[in-house]
Design a protein around this motif. Structure first.
Motif, mmCIF file in Angstrom:
data_model
loop_
_atom_site.group_PDB
_atom_site.id
_atom_site.type_symbol
_atom_site.label_atom_id
_atom_site.label_comp_id
_atom_site.label_asym_id
_atom_site.label_seq_id
_atom_site.Cartn_x
_atom_site.Cartn_y
_atom_site.Cartn_z
ATOM 1 N N SER A 296 0.812 -1.214 0.000
ATOM 2 C CA SER A 296 0.000 0.000 0.000
ATOM 3 C C SER A 296 0.850 1.269 0.000
ATOM 4 O O SER A 296 0.517 2.252 -0.655
ATOM 5 C CB SER A 296 -0.924 0.019 1.221
ATOM 6 O OG SER A 296 -1.612 1.239 1.330
ATOM 7 N N ARG A 297 1.980 1.238 0.719
ATOM 8 C CA ARG A 297 2.797 2.447 0.909
ATOM 9 C C ARG A 297 4.169 2.234 0.283
ATOM 10 O O ARG A 297 4.873 1.279 0.621
ATOM 11 C CB ARG A 297 2.930 2.729 2.406
ATOM 12 C CG ARG A 297 3.512 4.085 2.756
ATOM 13 C CD ARG A 297 3.296 4.376 4.228
ATOM 14 N NE ARG A 297 4.001 3.433 5.072
ATOM 15 C CZ ARG A 297 5.167 3.684 5.673
ATOM 16 N NH1 ARG A 297 5.754 4.854 5.517
ATOM 17 N NH2 ARG A 297 5.739 2.783 6.442
ATOM 18 N N VAL A 298 4.528 3.097 -0.669
ATOM 19 C CA VAL A 298 5.755 2.872 -1.425
ATOM 20 C C VAL A 298 6.645 4.104 -1.463
ATOM 21 O O VAL A 298 6.189 5.242 -1.299
ATOM 22 C CB VAL A 298 5.448 2.437 -2.878
ATOM 23 C CG1 VAL A 298 4.698 1.116 -2.906
ATOM 24 C CG2 VAL A 298 4.688 3.514 -3.623
ATOM 25 N N LEU A 299 7.930 3.824 -1.692
ATOM 26 C CA LEU A 299 8.917 4.847 -2.016
ATOM 27 C C LEU A 299 9.376 4.564 -3.438
ATOM 28 O O LEU A 299 9.760 3.440 -3.765
ATOM 29 C CB LEU A 299 10.114 4.772 -1.060
ATOM 30 C CG LEU A 299 11.342 5.591 -1.460
ATOM 31 C CD1 LEU A 299 11.053 7.088 -1.363
ATOM 32 C CD2 LEU A 299 12.549 5.224 -0.594
ATOM 33 N N ILE A 300 9.325 5.577 -4.284
ATOM 34 C CA ILE A 300 9.773 5.459 -5.668
ATOM 35 C C ILE A 300 10.974 6.373 -5.853
ATOM 36 O O ILE A 300 10.940 7.546 -5.455
ATOM 37 C CB ILE A 300 8.656 5.838 -6.649
ATOM 38 C CG1 ILE A 300 7.420 4.955 -6.414
ATOM 39 C CG2 ILE A 300 9.130 5.716 -8.097
ATOM 40 C CD1 ILE A 300 6.194 5.407 -7.181
ATOM 41 N N VAL A 301 12.036 5.841 -6.437
ATOM 42 C CA VAL A 301 13.277 6.594 -6.624
ATOM 43 C C VAL A 301 13.680 6.553 -8.090
ATOM 44 O O VAL A 301 13.703 5.481 -8.704
ATOM 45 C CB VAL A 301 14.422 6.020 -5.761
ATOM 46 C CG1 VAL A 301 15.718 6.789 -6.019
ATOM 47 C CG2 VAL A 301 14.053 6.065 -4.281
ATOM 48 N N ALA A 302 13.998 7.705 -8.649
ATOM 49 C CA ALA A 302 14.545 7.806 -10.011
ATOM 50 C C ALA A 302 15.887 8.510 -9.915
ATOM 51 O O ALA A 302 16.029 9.500 -9.175
ATOM 52 C CB ALA A 302 13.597 8.587 -10.909
ATOM 53 N N GLU A 303 16.874 8.028 -10.674
ATOM 54 C CA GLU A 303 18.227 8.587 -10.601
ATOM 55 C C GLU A 303 18.814 8.728 -11.992
ATOM 56 O O GLU A 303 18.650 7.849 -12.833
ATOM 57 C CB GLU A 303 19.135 7.678 -9.773
ATOM 58 C CG GLU A 303 18.674 7.511 -8.328
ATOM 59 C CD GLU A 303 19.295 6.283 -7.685
ATOM 60 O OE1 GLU A 303 20.081 6.431 -6.750
ATOM 61 O OE2 GLU A 303 18.963 5.156 -8.158
ATOM 62 N N ALA A 304 19.509 9.845 -12.227
ATOM 63 C CA ALA A 304 20.101 10.086 -13.540
ATOM 64 C C ALA A 304 21.432 10.816 -13.392
ATOM 65 O O ALA A 304 21.679 11.511 -12.395
ATOM 66 C CB ALA A 304 19.152 10.895 -14.413
ATOM 67 N N LEU A 305 22.261 10.670 -14.428
ATOM 68 C CA LEU A 305 23.620 11.222 -14.405
ATOM 69 C C LEU A 305 23.967 11.996 -15.671
ATOM 70 O O LEU A 305 25.066 12.549 -15.759
ATOM 71 C CB LEU A 305 24.635 10.074 -14.234
ATOM 72 C CG LEU A 305 24.543 9.244 -12.958
ATOM 73 C CD1 LEU A 305 25.243 7.897 -13.148
ATOM 74 C CD2 LEU A 305 25.174 9.995 -11.792
ATOM 75 N N HIS A 306 23.088 12.032 -16.658
ATOM 76 C CA HIS A 306 23.407 12.639 -17.943
ATOM 77 C C HIS A 306 23.327 14.166 -17.872
ATOM 78 O O HIS A 306 22.811 14.726 -16.888
ATOM 79 C CB HIS A 306 22.476 12.085 -19.026
ATOM 80 C CG HIS A 306 21.024 12.336 -18.777
ATOM 81 N ND1 HIS A 306 20.312 11.676 -17.799
ATOM 82 C CD2 HIS A 306 20.142 13.195 -19.371
ATOM 83 C CE1 HIS A 306 19.061 12.104 -17.812
ATOM 84 N NE2 HIS A 306 18.936 13.027 -18.754
ATOM 85 N N PRO A 307 23.817 14.880 -18.893
ATOM 86 C CA PRO A 307 23.903 16.346 -18.812
ATOM 87 C C PRO A 307 22.601 17.075 -18.512
ATOM 88 O O PRO A 307 22.601 18.094 -17.822
ATOM 89 C CB PRO A 307 24.457 16.726 -20.193
ATOM 90 C CG PRO A 307 25.269 15.544 -20.602
ATOM 91 C CD PRO A 307 24.505 14.350 -20.089
ATOM 92 N N SER A 308 21.479 16.589 -19.042
ATOM 93 C CA SER A 308 20.196 17.269 -18.784
ATOM 94 C C SER A 308 19.398 16.583 -17.681
ATOM 95 O O SER A 308 18.165 16.674 -17.647
ATOM 96 C CB SER A 308 19.362 17.337 -20.075
ATOM 97 O OG SER A 308 19.075 16.035 -20.564
ATOM 98 N N ALA A 309 20.096 15.928 -16.765
ATOM 99 C CA ALA A 309 19.423 15.161 -15.714
ATOM 100 C C ALA A 309 18.490 16.019 -14.865
ATOM 101 O O ALA A 309 17.401 15.572 -14.497
ATOM 102 C CB ALA A 309 20.457 14.468 -14.829
ATOM 103 N N ALA A 310 18.898 17.220 -14.532
ATOM 104 C CA ALA A 310 18.070 18.060 -13.655
ATOM 105 C C ALA A 310 16.690 18.305 -14.277
ATOM 106 O O ALA A 310 15.669 18.164 -13.602
ATOM 107 C CB ALA A 310 18.773 19.377 -13.374
ATOM 108 N N GLU A 311 16.668 18.650 -15.565
ATOM 109 C CA GLU A 311 15.398 18.911 -16.233
ATOM 110 C C GLU A 311 14.605 17.622 -16.429
ATOM 111 O O GLU A 311 13.378 17.586 -16.208
ATOM 112 C CB GLU A 311 15.642 19.568 -17.592
ATOM 113 C CG GLU A 311 16.284 20.948 -17.515
ATOM 114 C CD GLU A 311 17.800 20.916 -17.402
ATOM 115 O OE1 GLU A 311 18.369 19.800 -17.302
ATOM 116 O OE2 GLU A 311 18.416 21.995 -17.412
ATOM 117 N N ASP A 312 15.290 16.550 -16.820
ATOM 118 C CA ASP A 312 14.589 15.306 -17.140
ATOM 119 C C ASP A 312 14.051 14.603 -15.900
ATOM 120 O O ASP A 312 12.945 14.045 -15.928
ATOM 121 C CB ASP A 312 15.521 14.377 -17.910
ATOM 122 C CG ASP A 312 15.914 14.955 -19.260
ATOM 123 O OD1 ASP A 312 15.171 15.825 -19.775
ATOM 124 O OD2 ASP A 312 16.965 14.563 -19.792
#
Length: 230
Positions: free
Chosen positions: A180-196
């Motif tokens: 029922s209760r979740v944590l979702i994590v997305a991680e990126a390292l490429h140049p436009s990571a902040a926007e994406d």
């Protein structure tokens, strides 16, 4: 509890940008087929002129894996593995509505997305280097010990909820029908990571709100704001 990346991880990977989302009220009976079709169509469009290894998001993870001493073609980040399957098989497996949604969003953005059942995480969760004493439970319920120095998701009880960073998630906190209760994590390292990563987070929050009539809590994590309170 809080989620964060250890200072050493951020020092070694200064381009890292992550998003964390928590949500309560997930069920296994939701219908996400329209969302899955929409996001996988975006991914298929990106793959039309090449393979997943050509994408800047995947190239950045391959470089990170090489930096960690791993062969990128042997150990693929989760989004690369999903994109490869989509390209070869024309679709993604159906596991659970939340996982299906996260996988579809992951391939659309070519960014690894992990979903963890918060009921099976003990205390705070940190992405850090393993000591070698942590316990990792596989999906077949066997126990492994990550190699010392390996990047893992570790909780306060010494459980490893992922091995080789974004390569392999643990069965101990996998989303199940009763979750029922979740944590979702997305991680990126490429140049436009902040926007994406920001765009991915907003898309995911919108879909979670629409499908489960839930109110997610979300934040983008950077070196300046590295901690997320769940």
């Amino acid at each position: 509890m809080y989620f964060q990346h250890a200072a050493a991880i951020r020092s070694e990977h200064p381009d890292l940008v992550a998003a964390a989302v928590t949500v309560t009220g997930i069920t296994s009976t939701a219908d996400v087929e329209e969302q899955v079709r929409r996001f996988t169509a975006i991914a298929s469009g990106r793959l039309a002129d090449g393979t997943e290894s050509d994408l800047p998001e995947i190239k950045a993870w391959r470089q990170a894996f090489s930096k960690m001493g791993l062969r990128p073609t042997q150990y693929r980040c989760a989004s690369e593995a999903l994109l490869r399957r989509l390209r070869k098989e024309g679709g993604l497996p159906r596991i659970h509505p939340l996982i299906d949604l996260c996988n579809a969003v992951s391939v659309a953005f070519a960014i690894p997305v992990a979903a963890l059942d918060l009921e099976h995480i003990h205390g705070d969760l940190e992405v850090r280097h393993a000591t070698g004493e942590e316990e990792y439970v596989t999906f077949s319920d066997t126990i492994e010990h990550p190699e010392p120095g390996e990047v893992i998701f570790a909780d306060a009880a010494g459980a490893s909820h992922a091995r080789r960073w974004t390569n392999r998630q643990s069965g101990s906190s996998a989303v199940r029908p009763a979750t029922s209760r979740v944590l979702i994590v997305a991680e990126a390292l490429h140049p436009s990571a902040a926007e994406d990563v920001t765009a991915l987070m907003k898309s995911l929050v919108a879909e979670l709100s629409a499908v489960w009539q839930a109110t997610p809590t979300a934040a983008v994590l950077t070196a300046a704001a590295p901690r997320f309170a769940a």
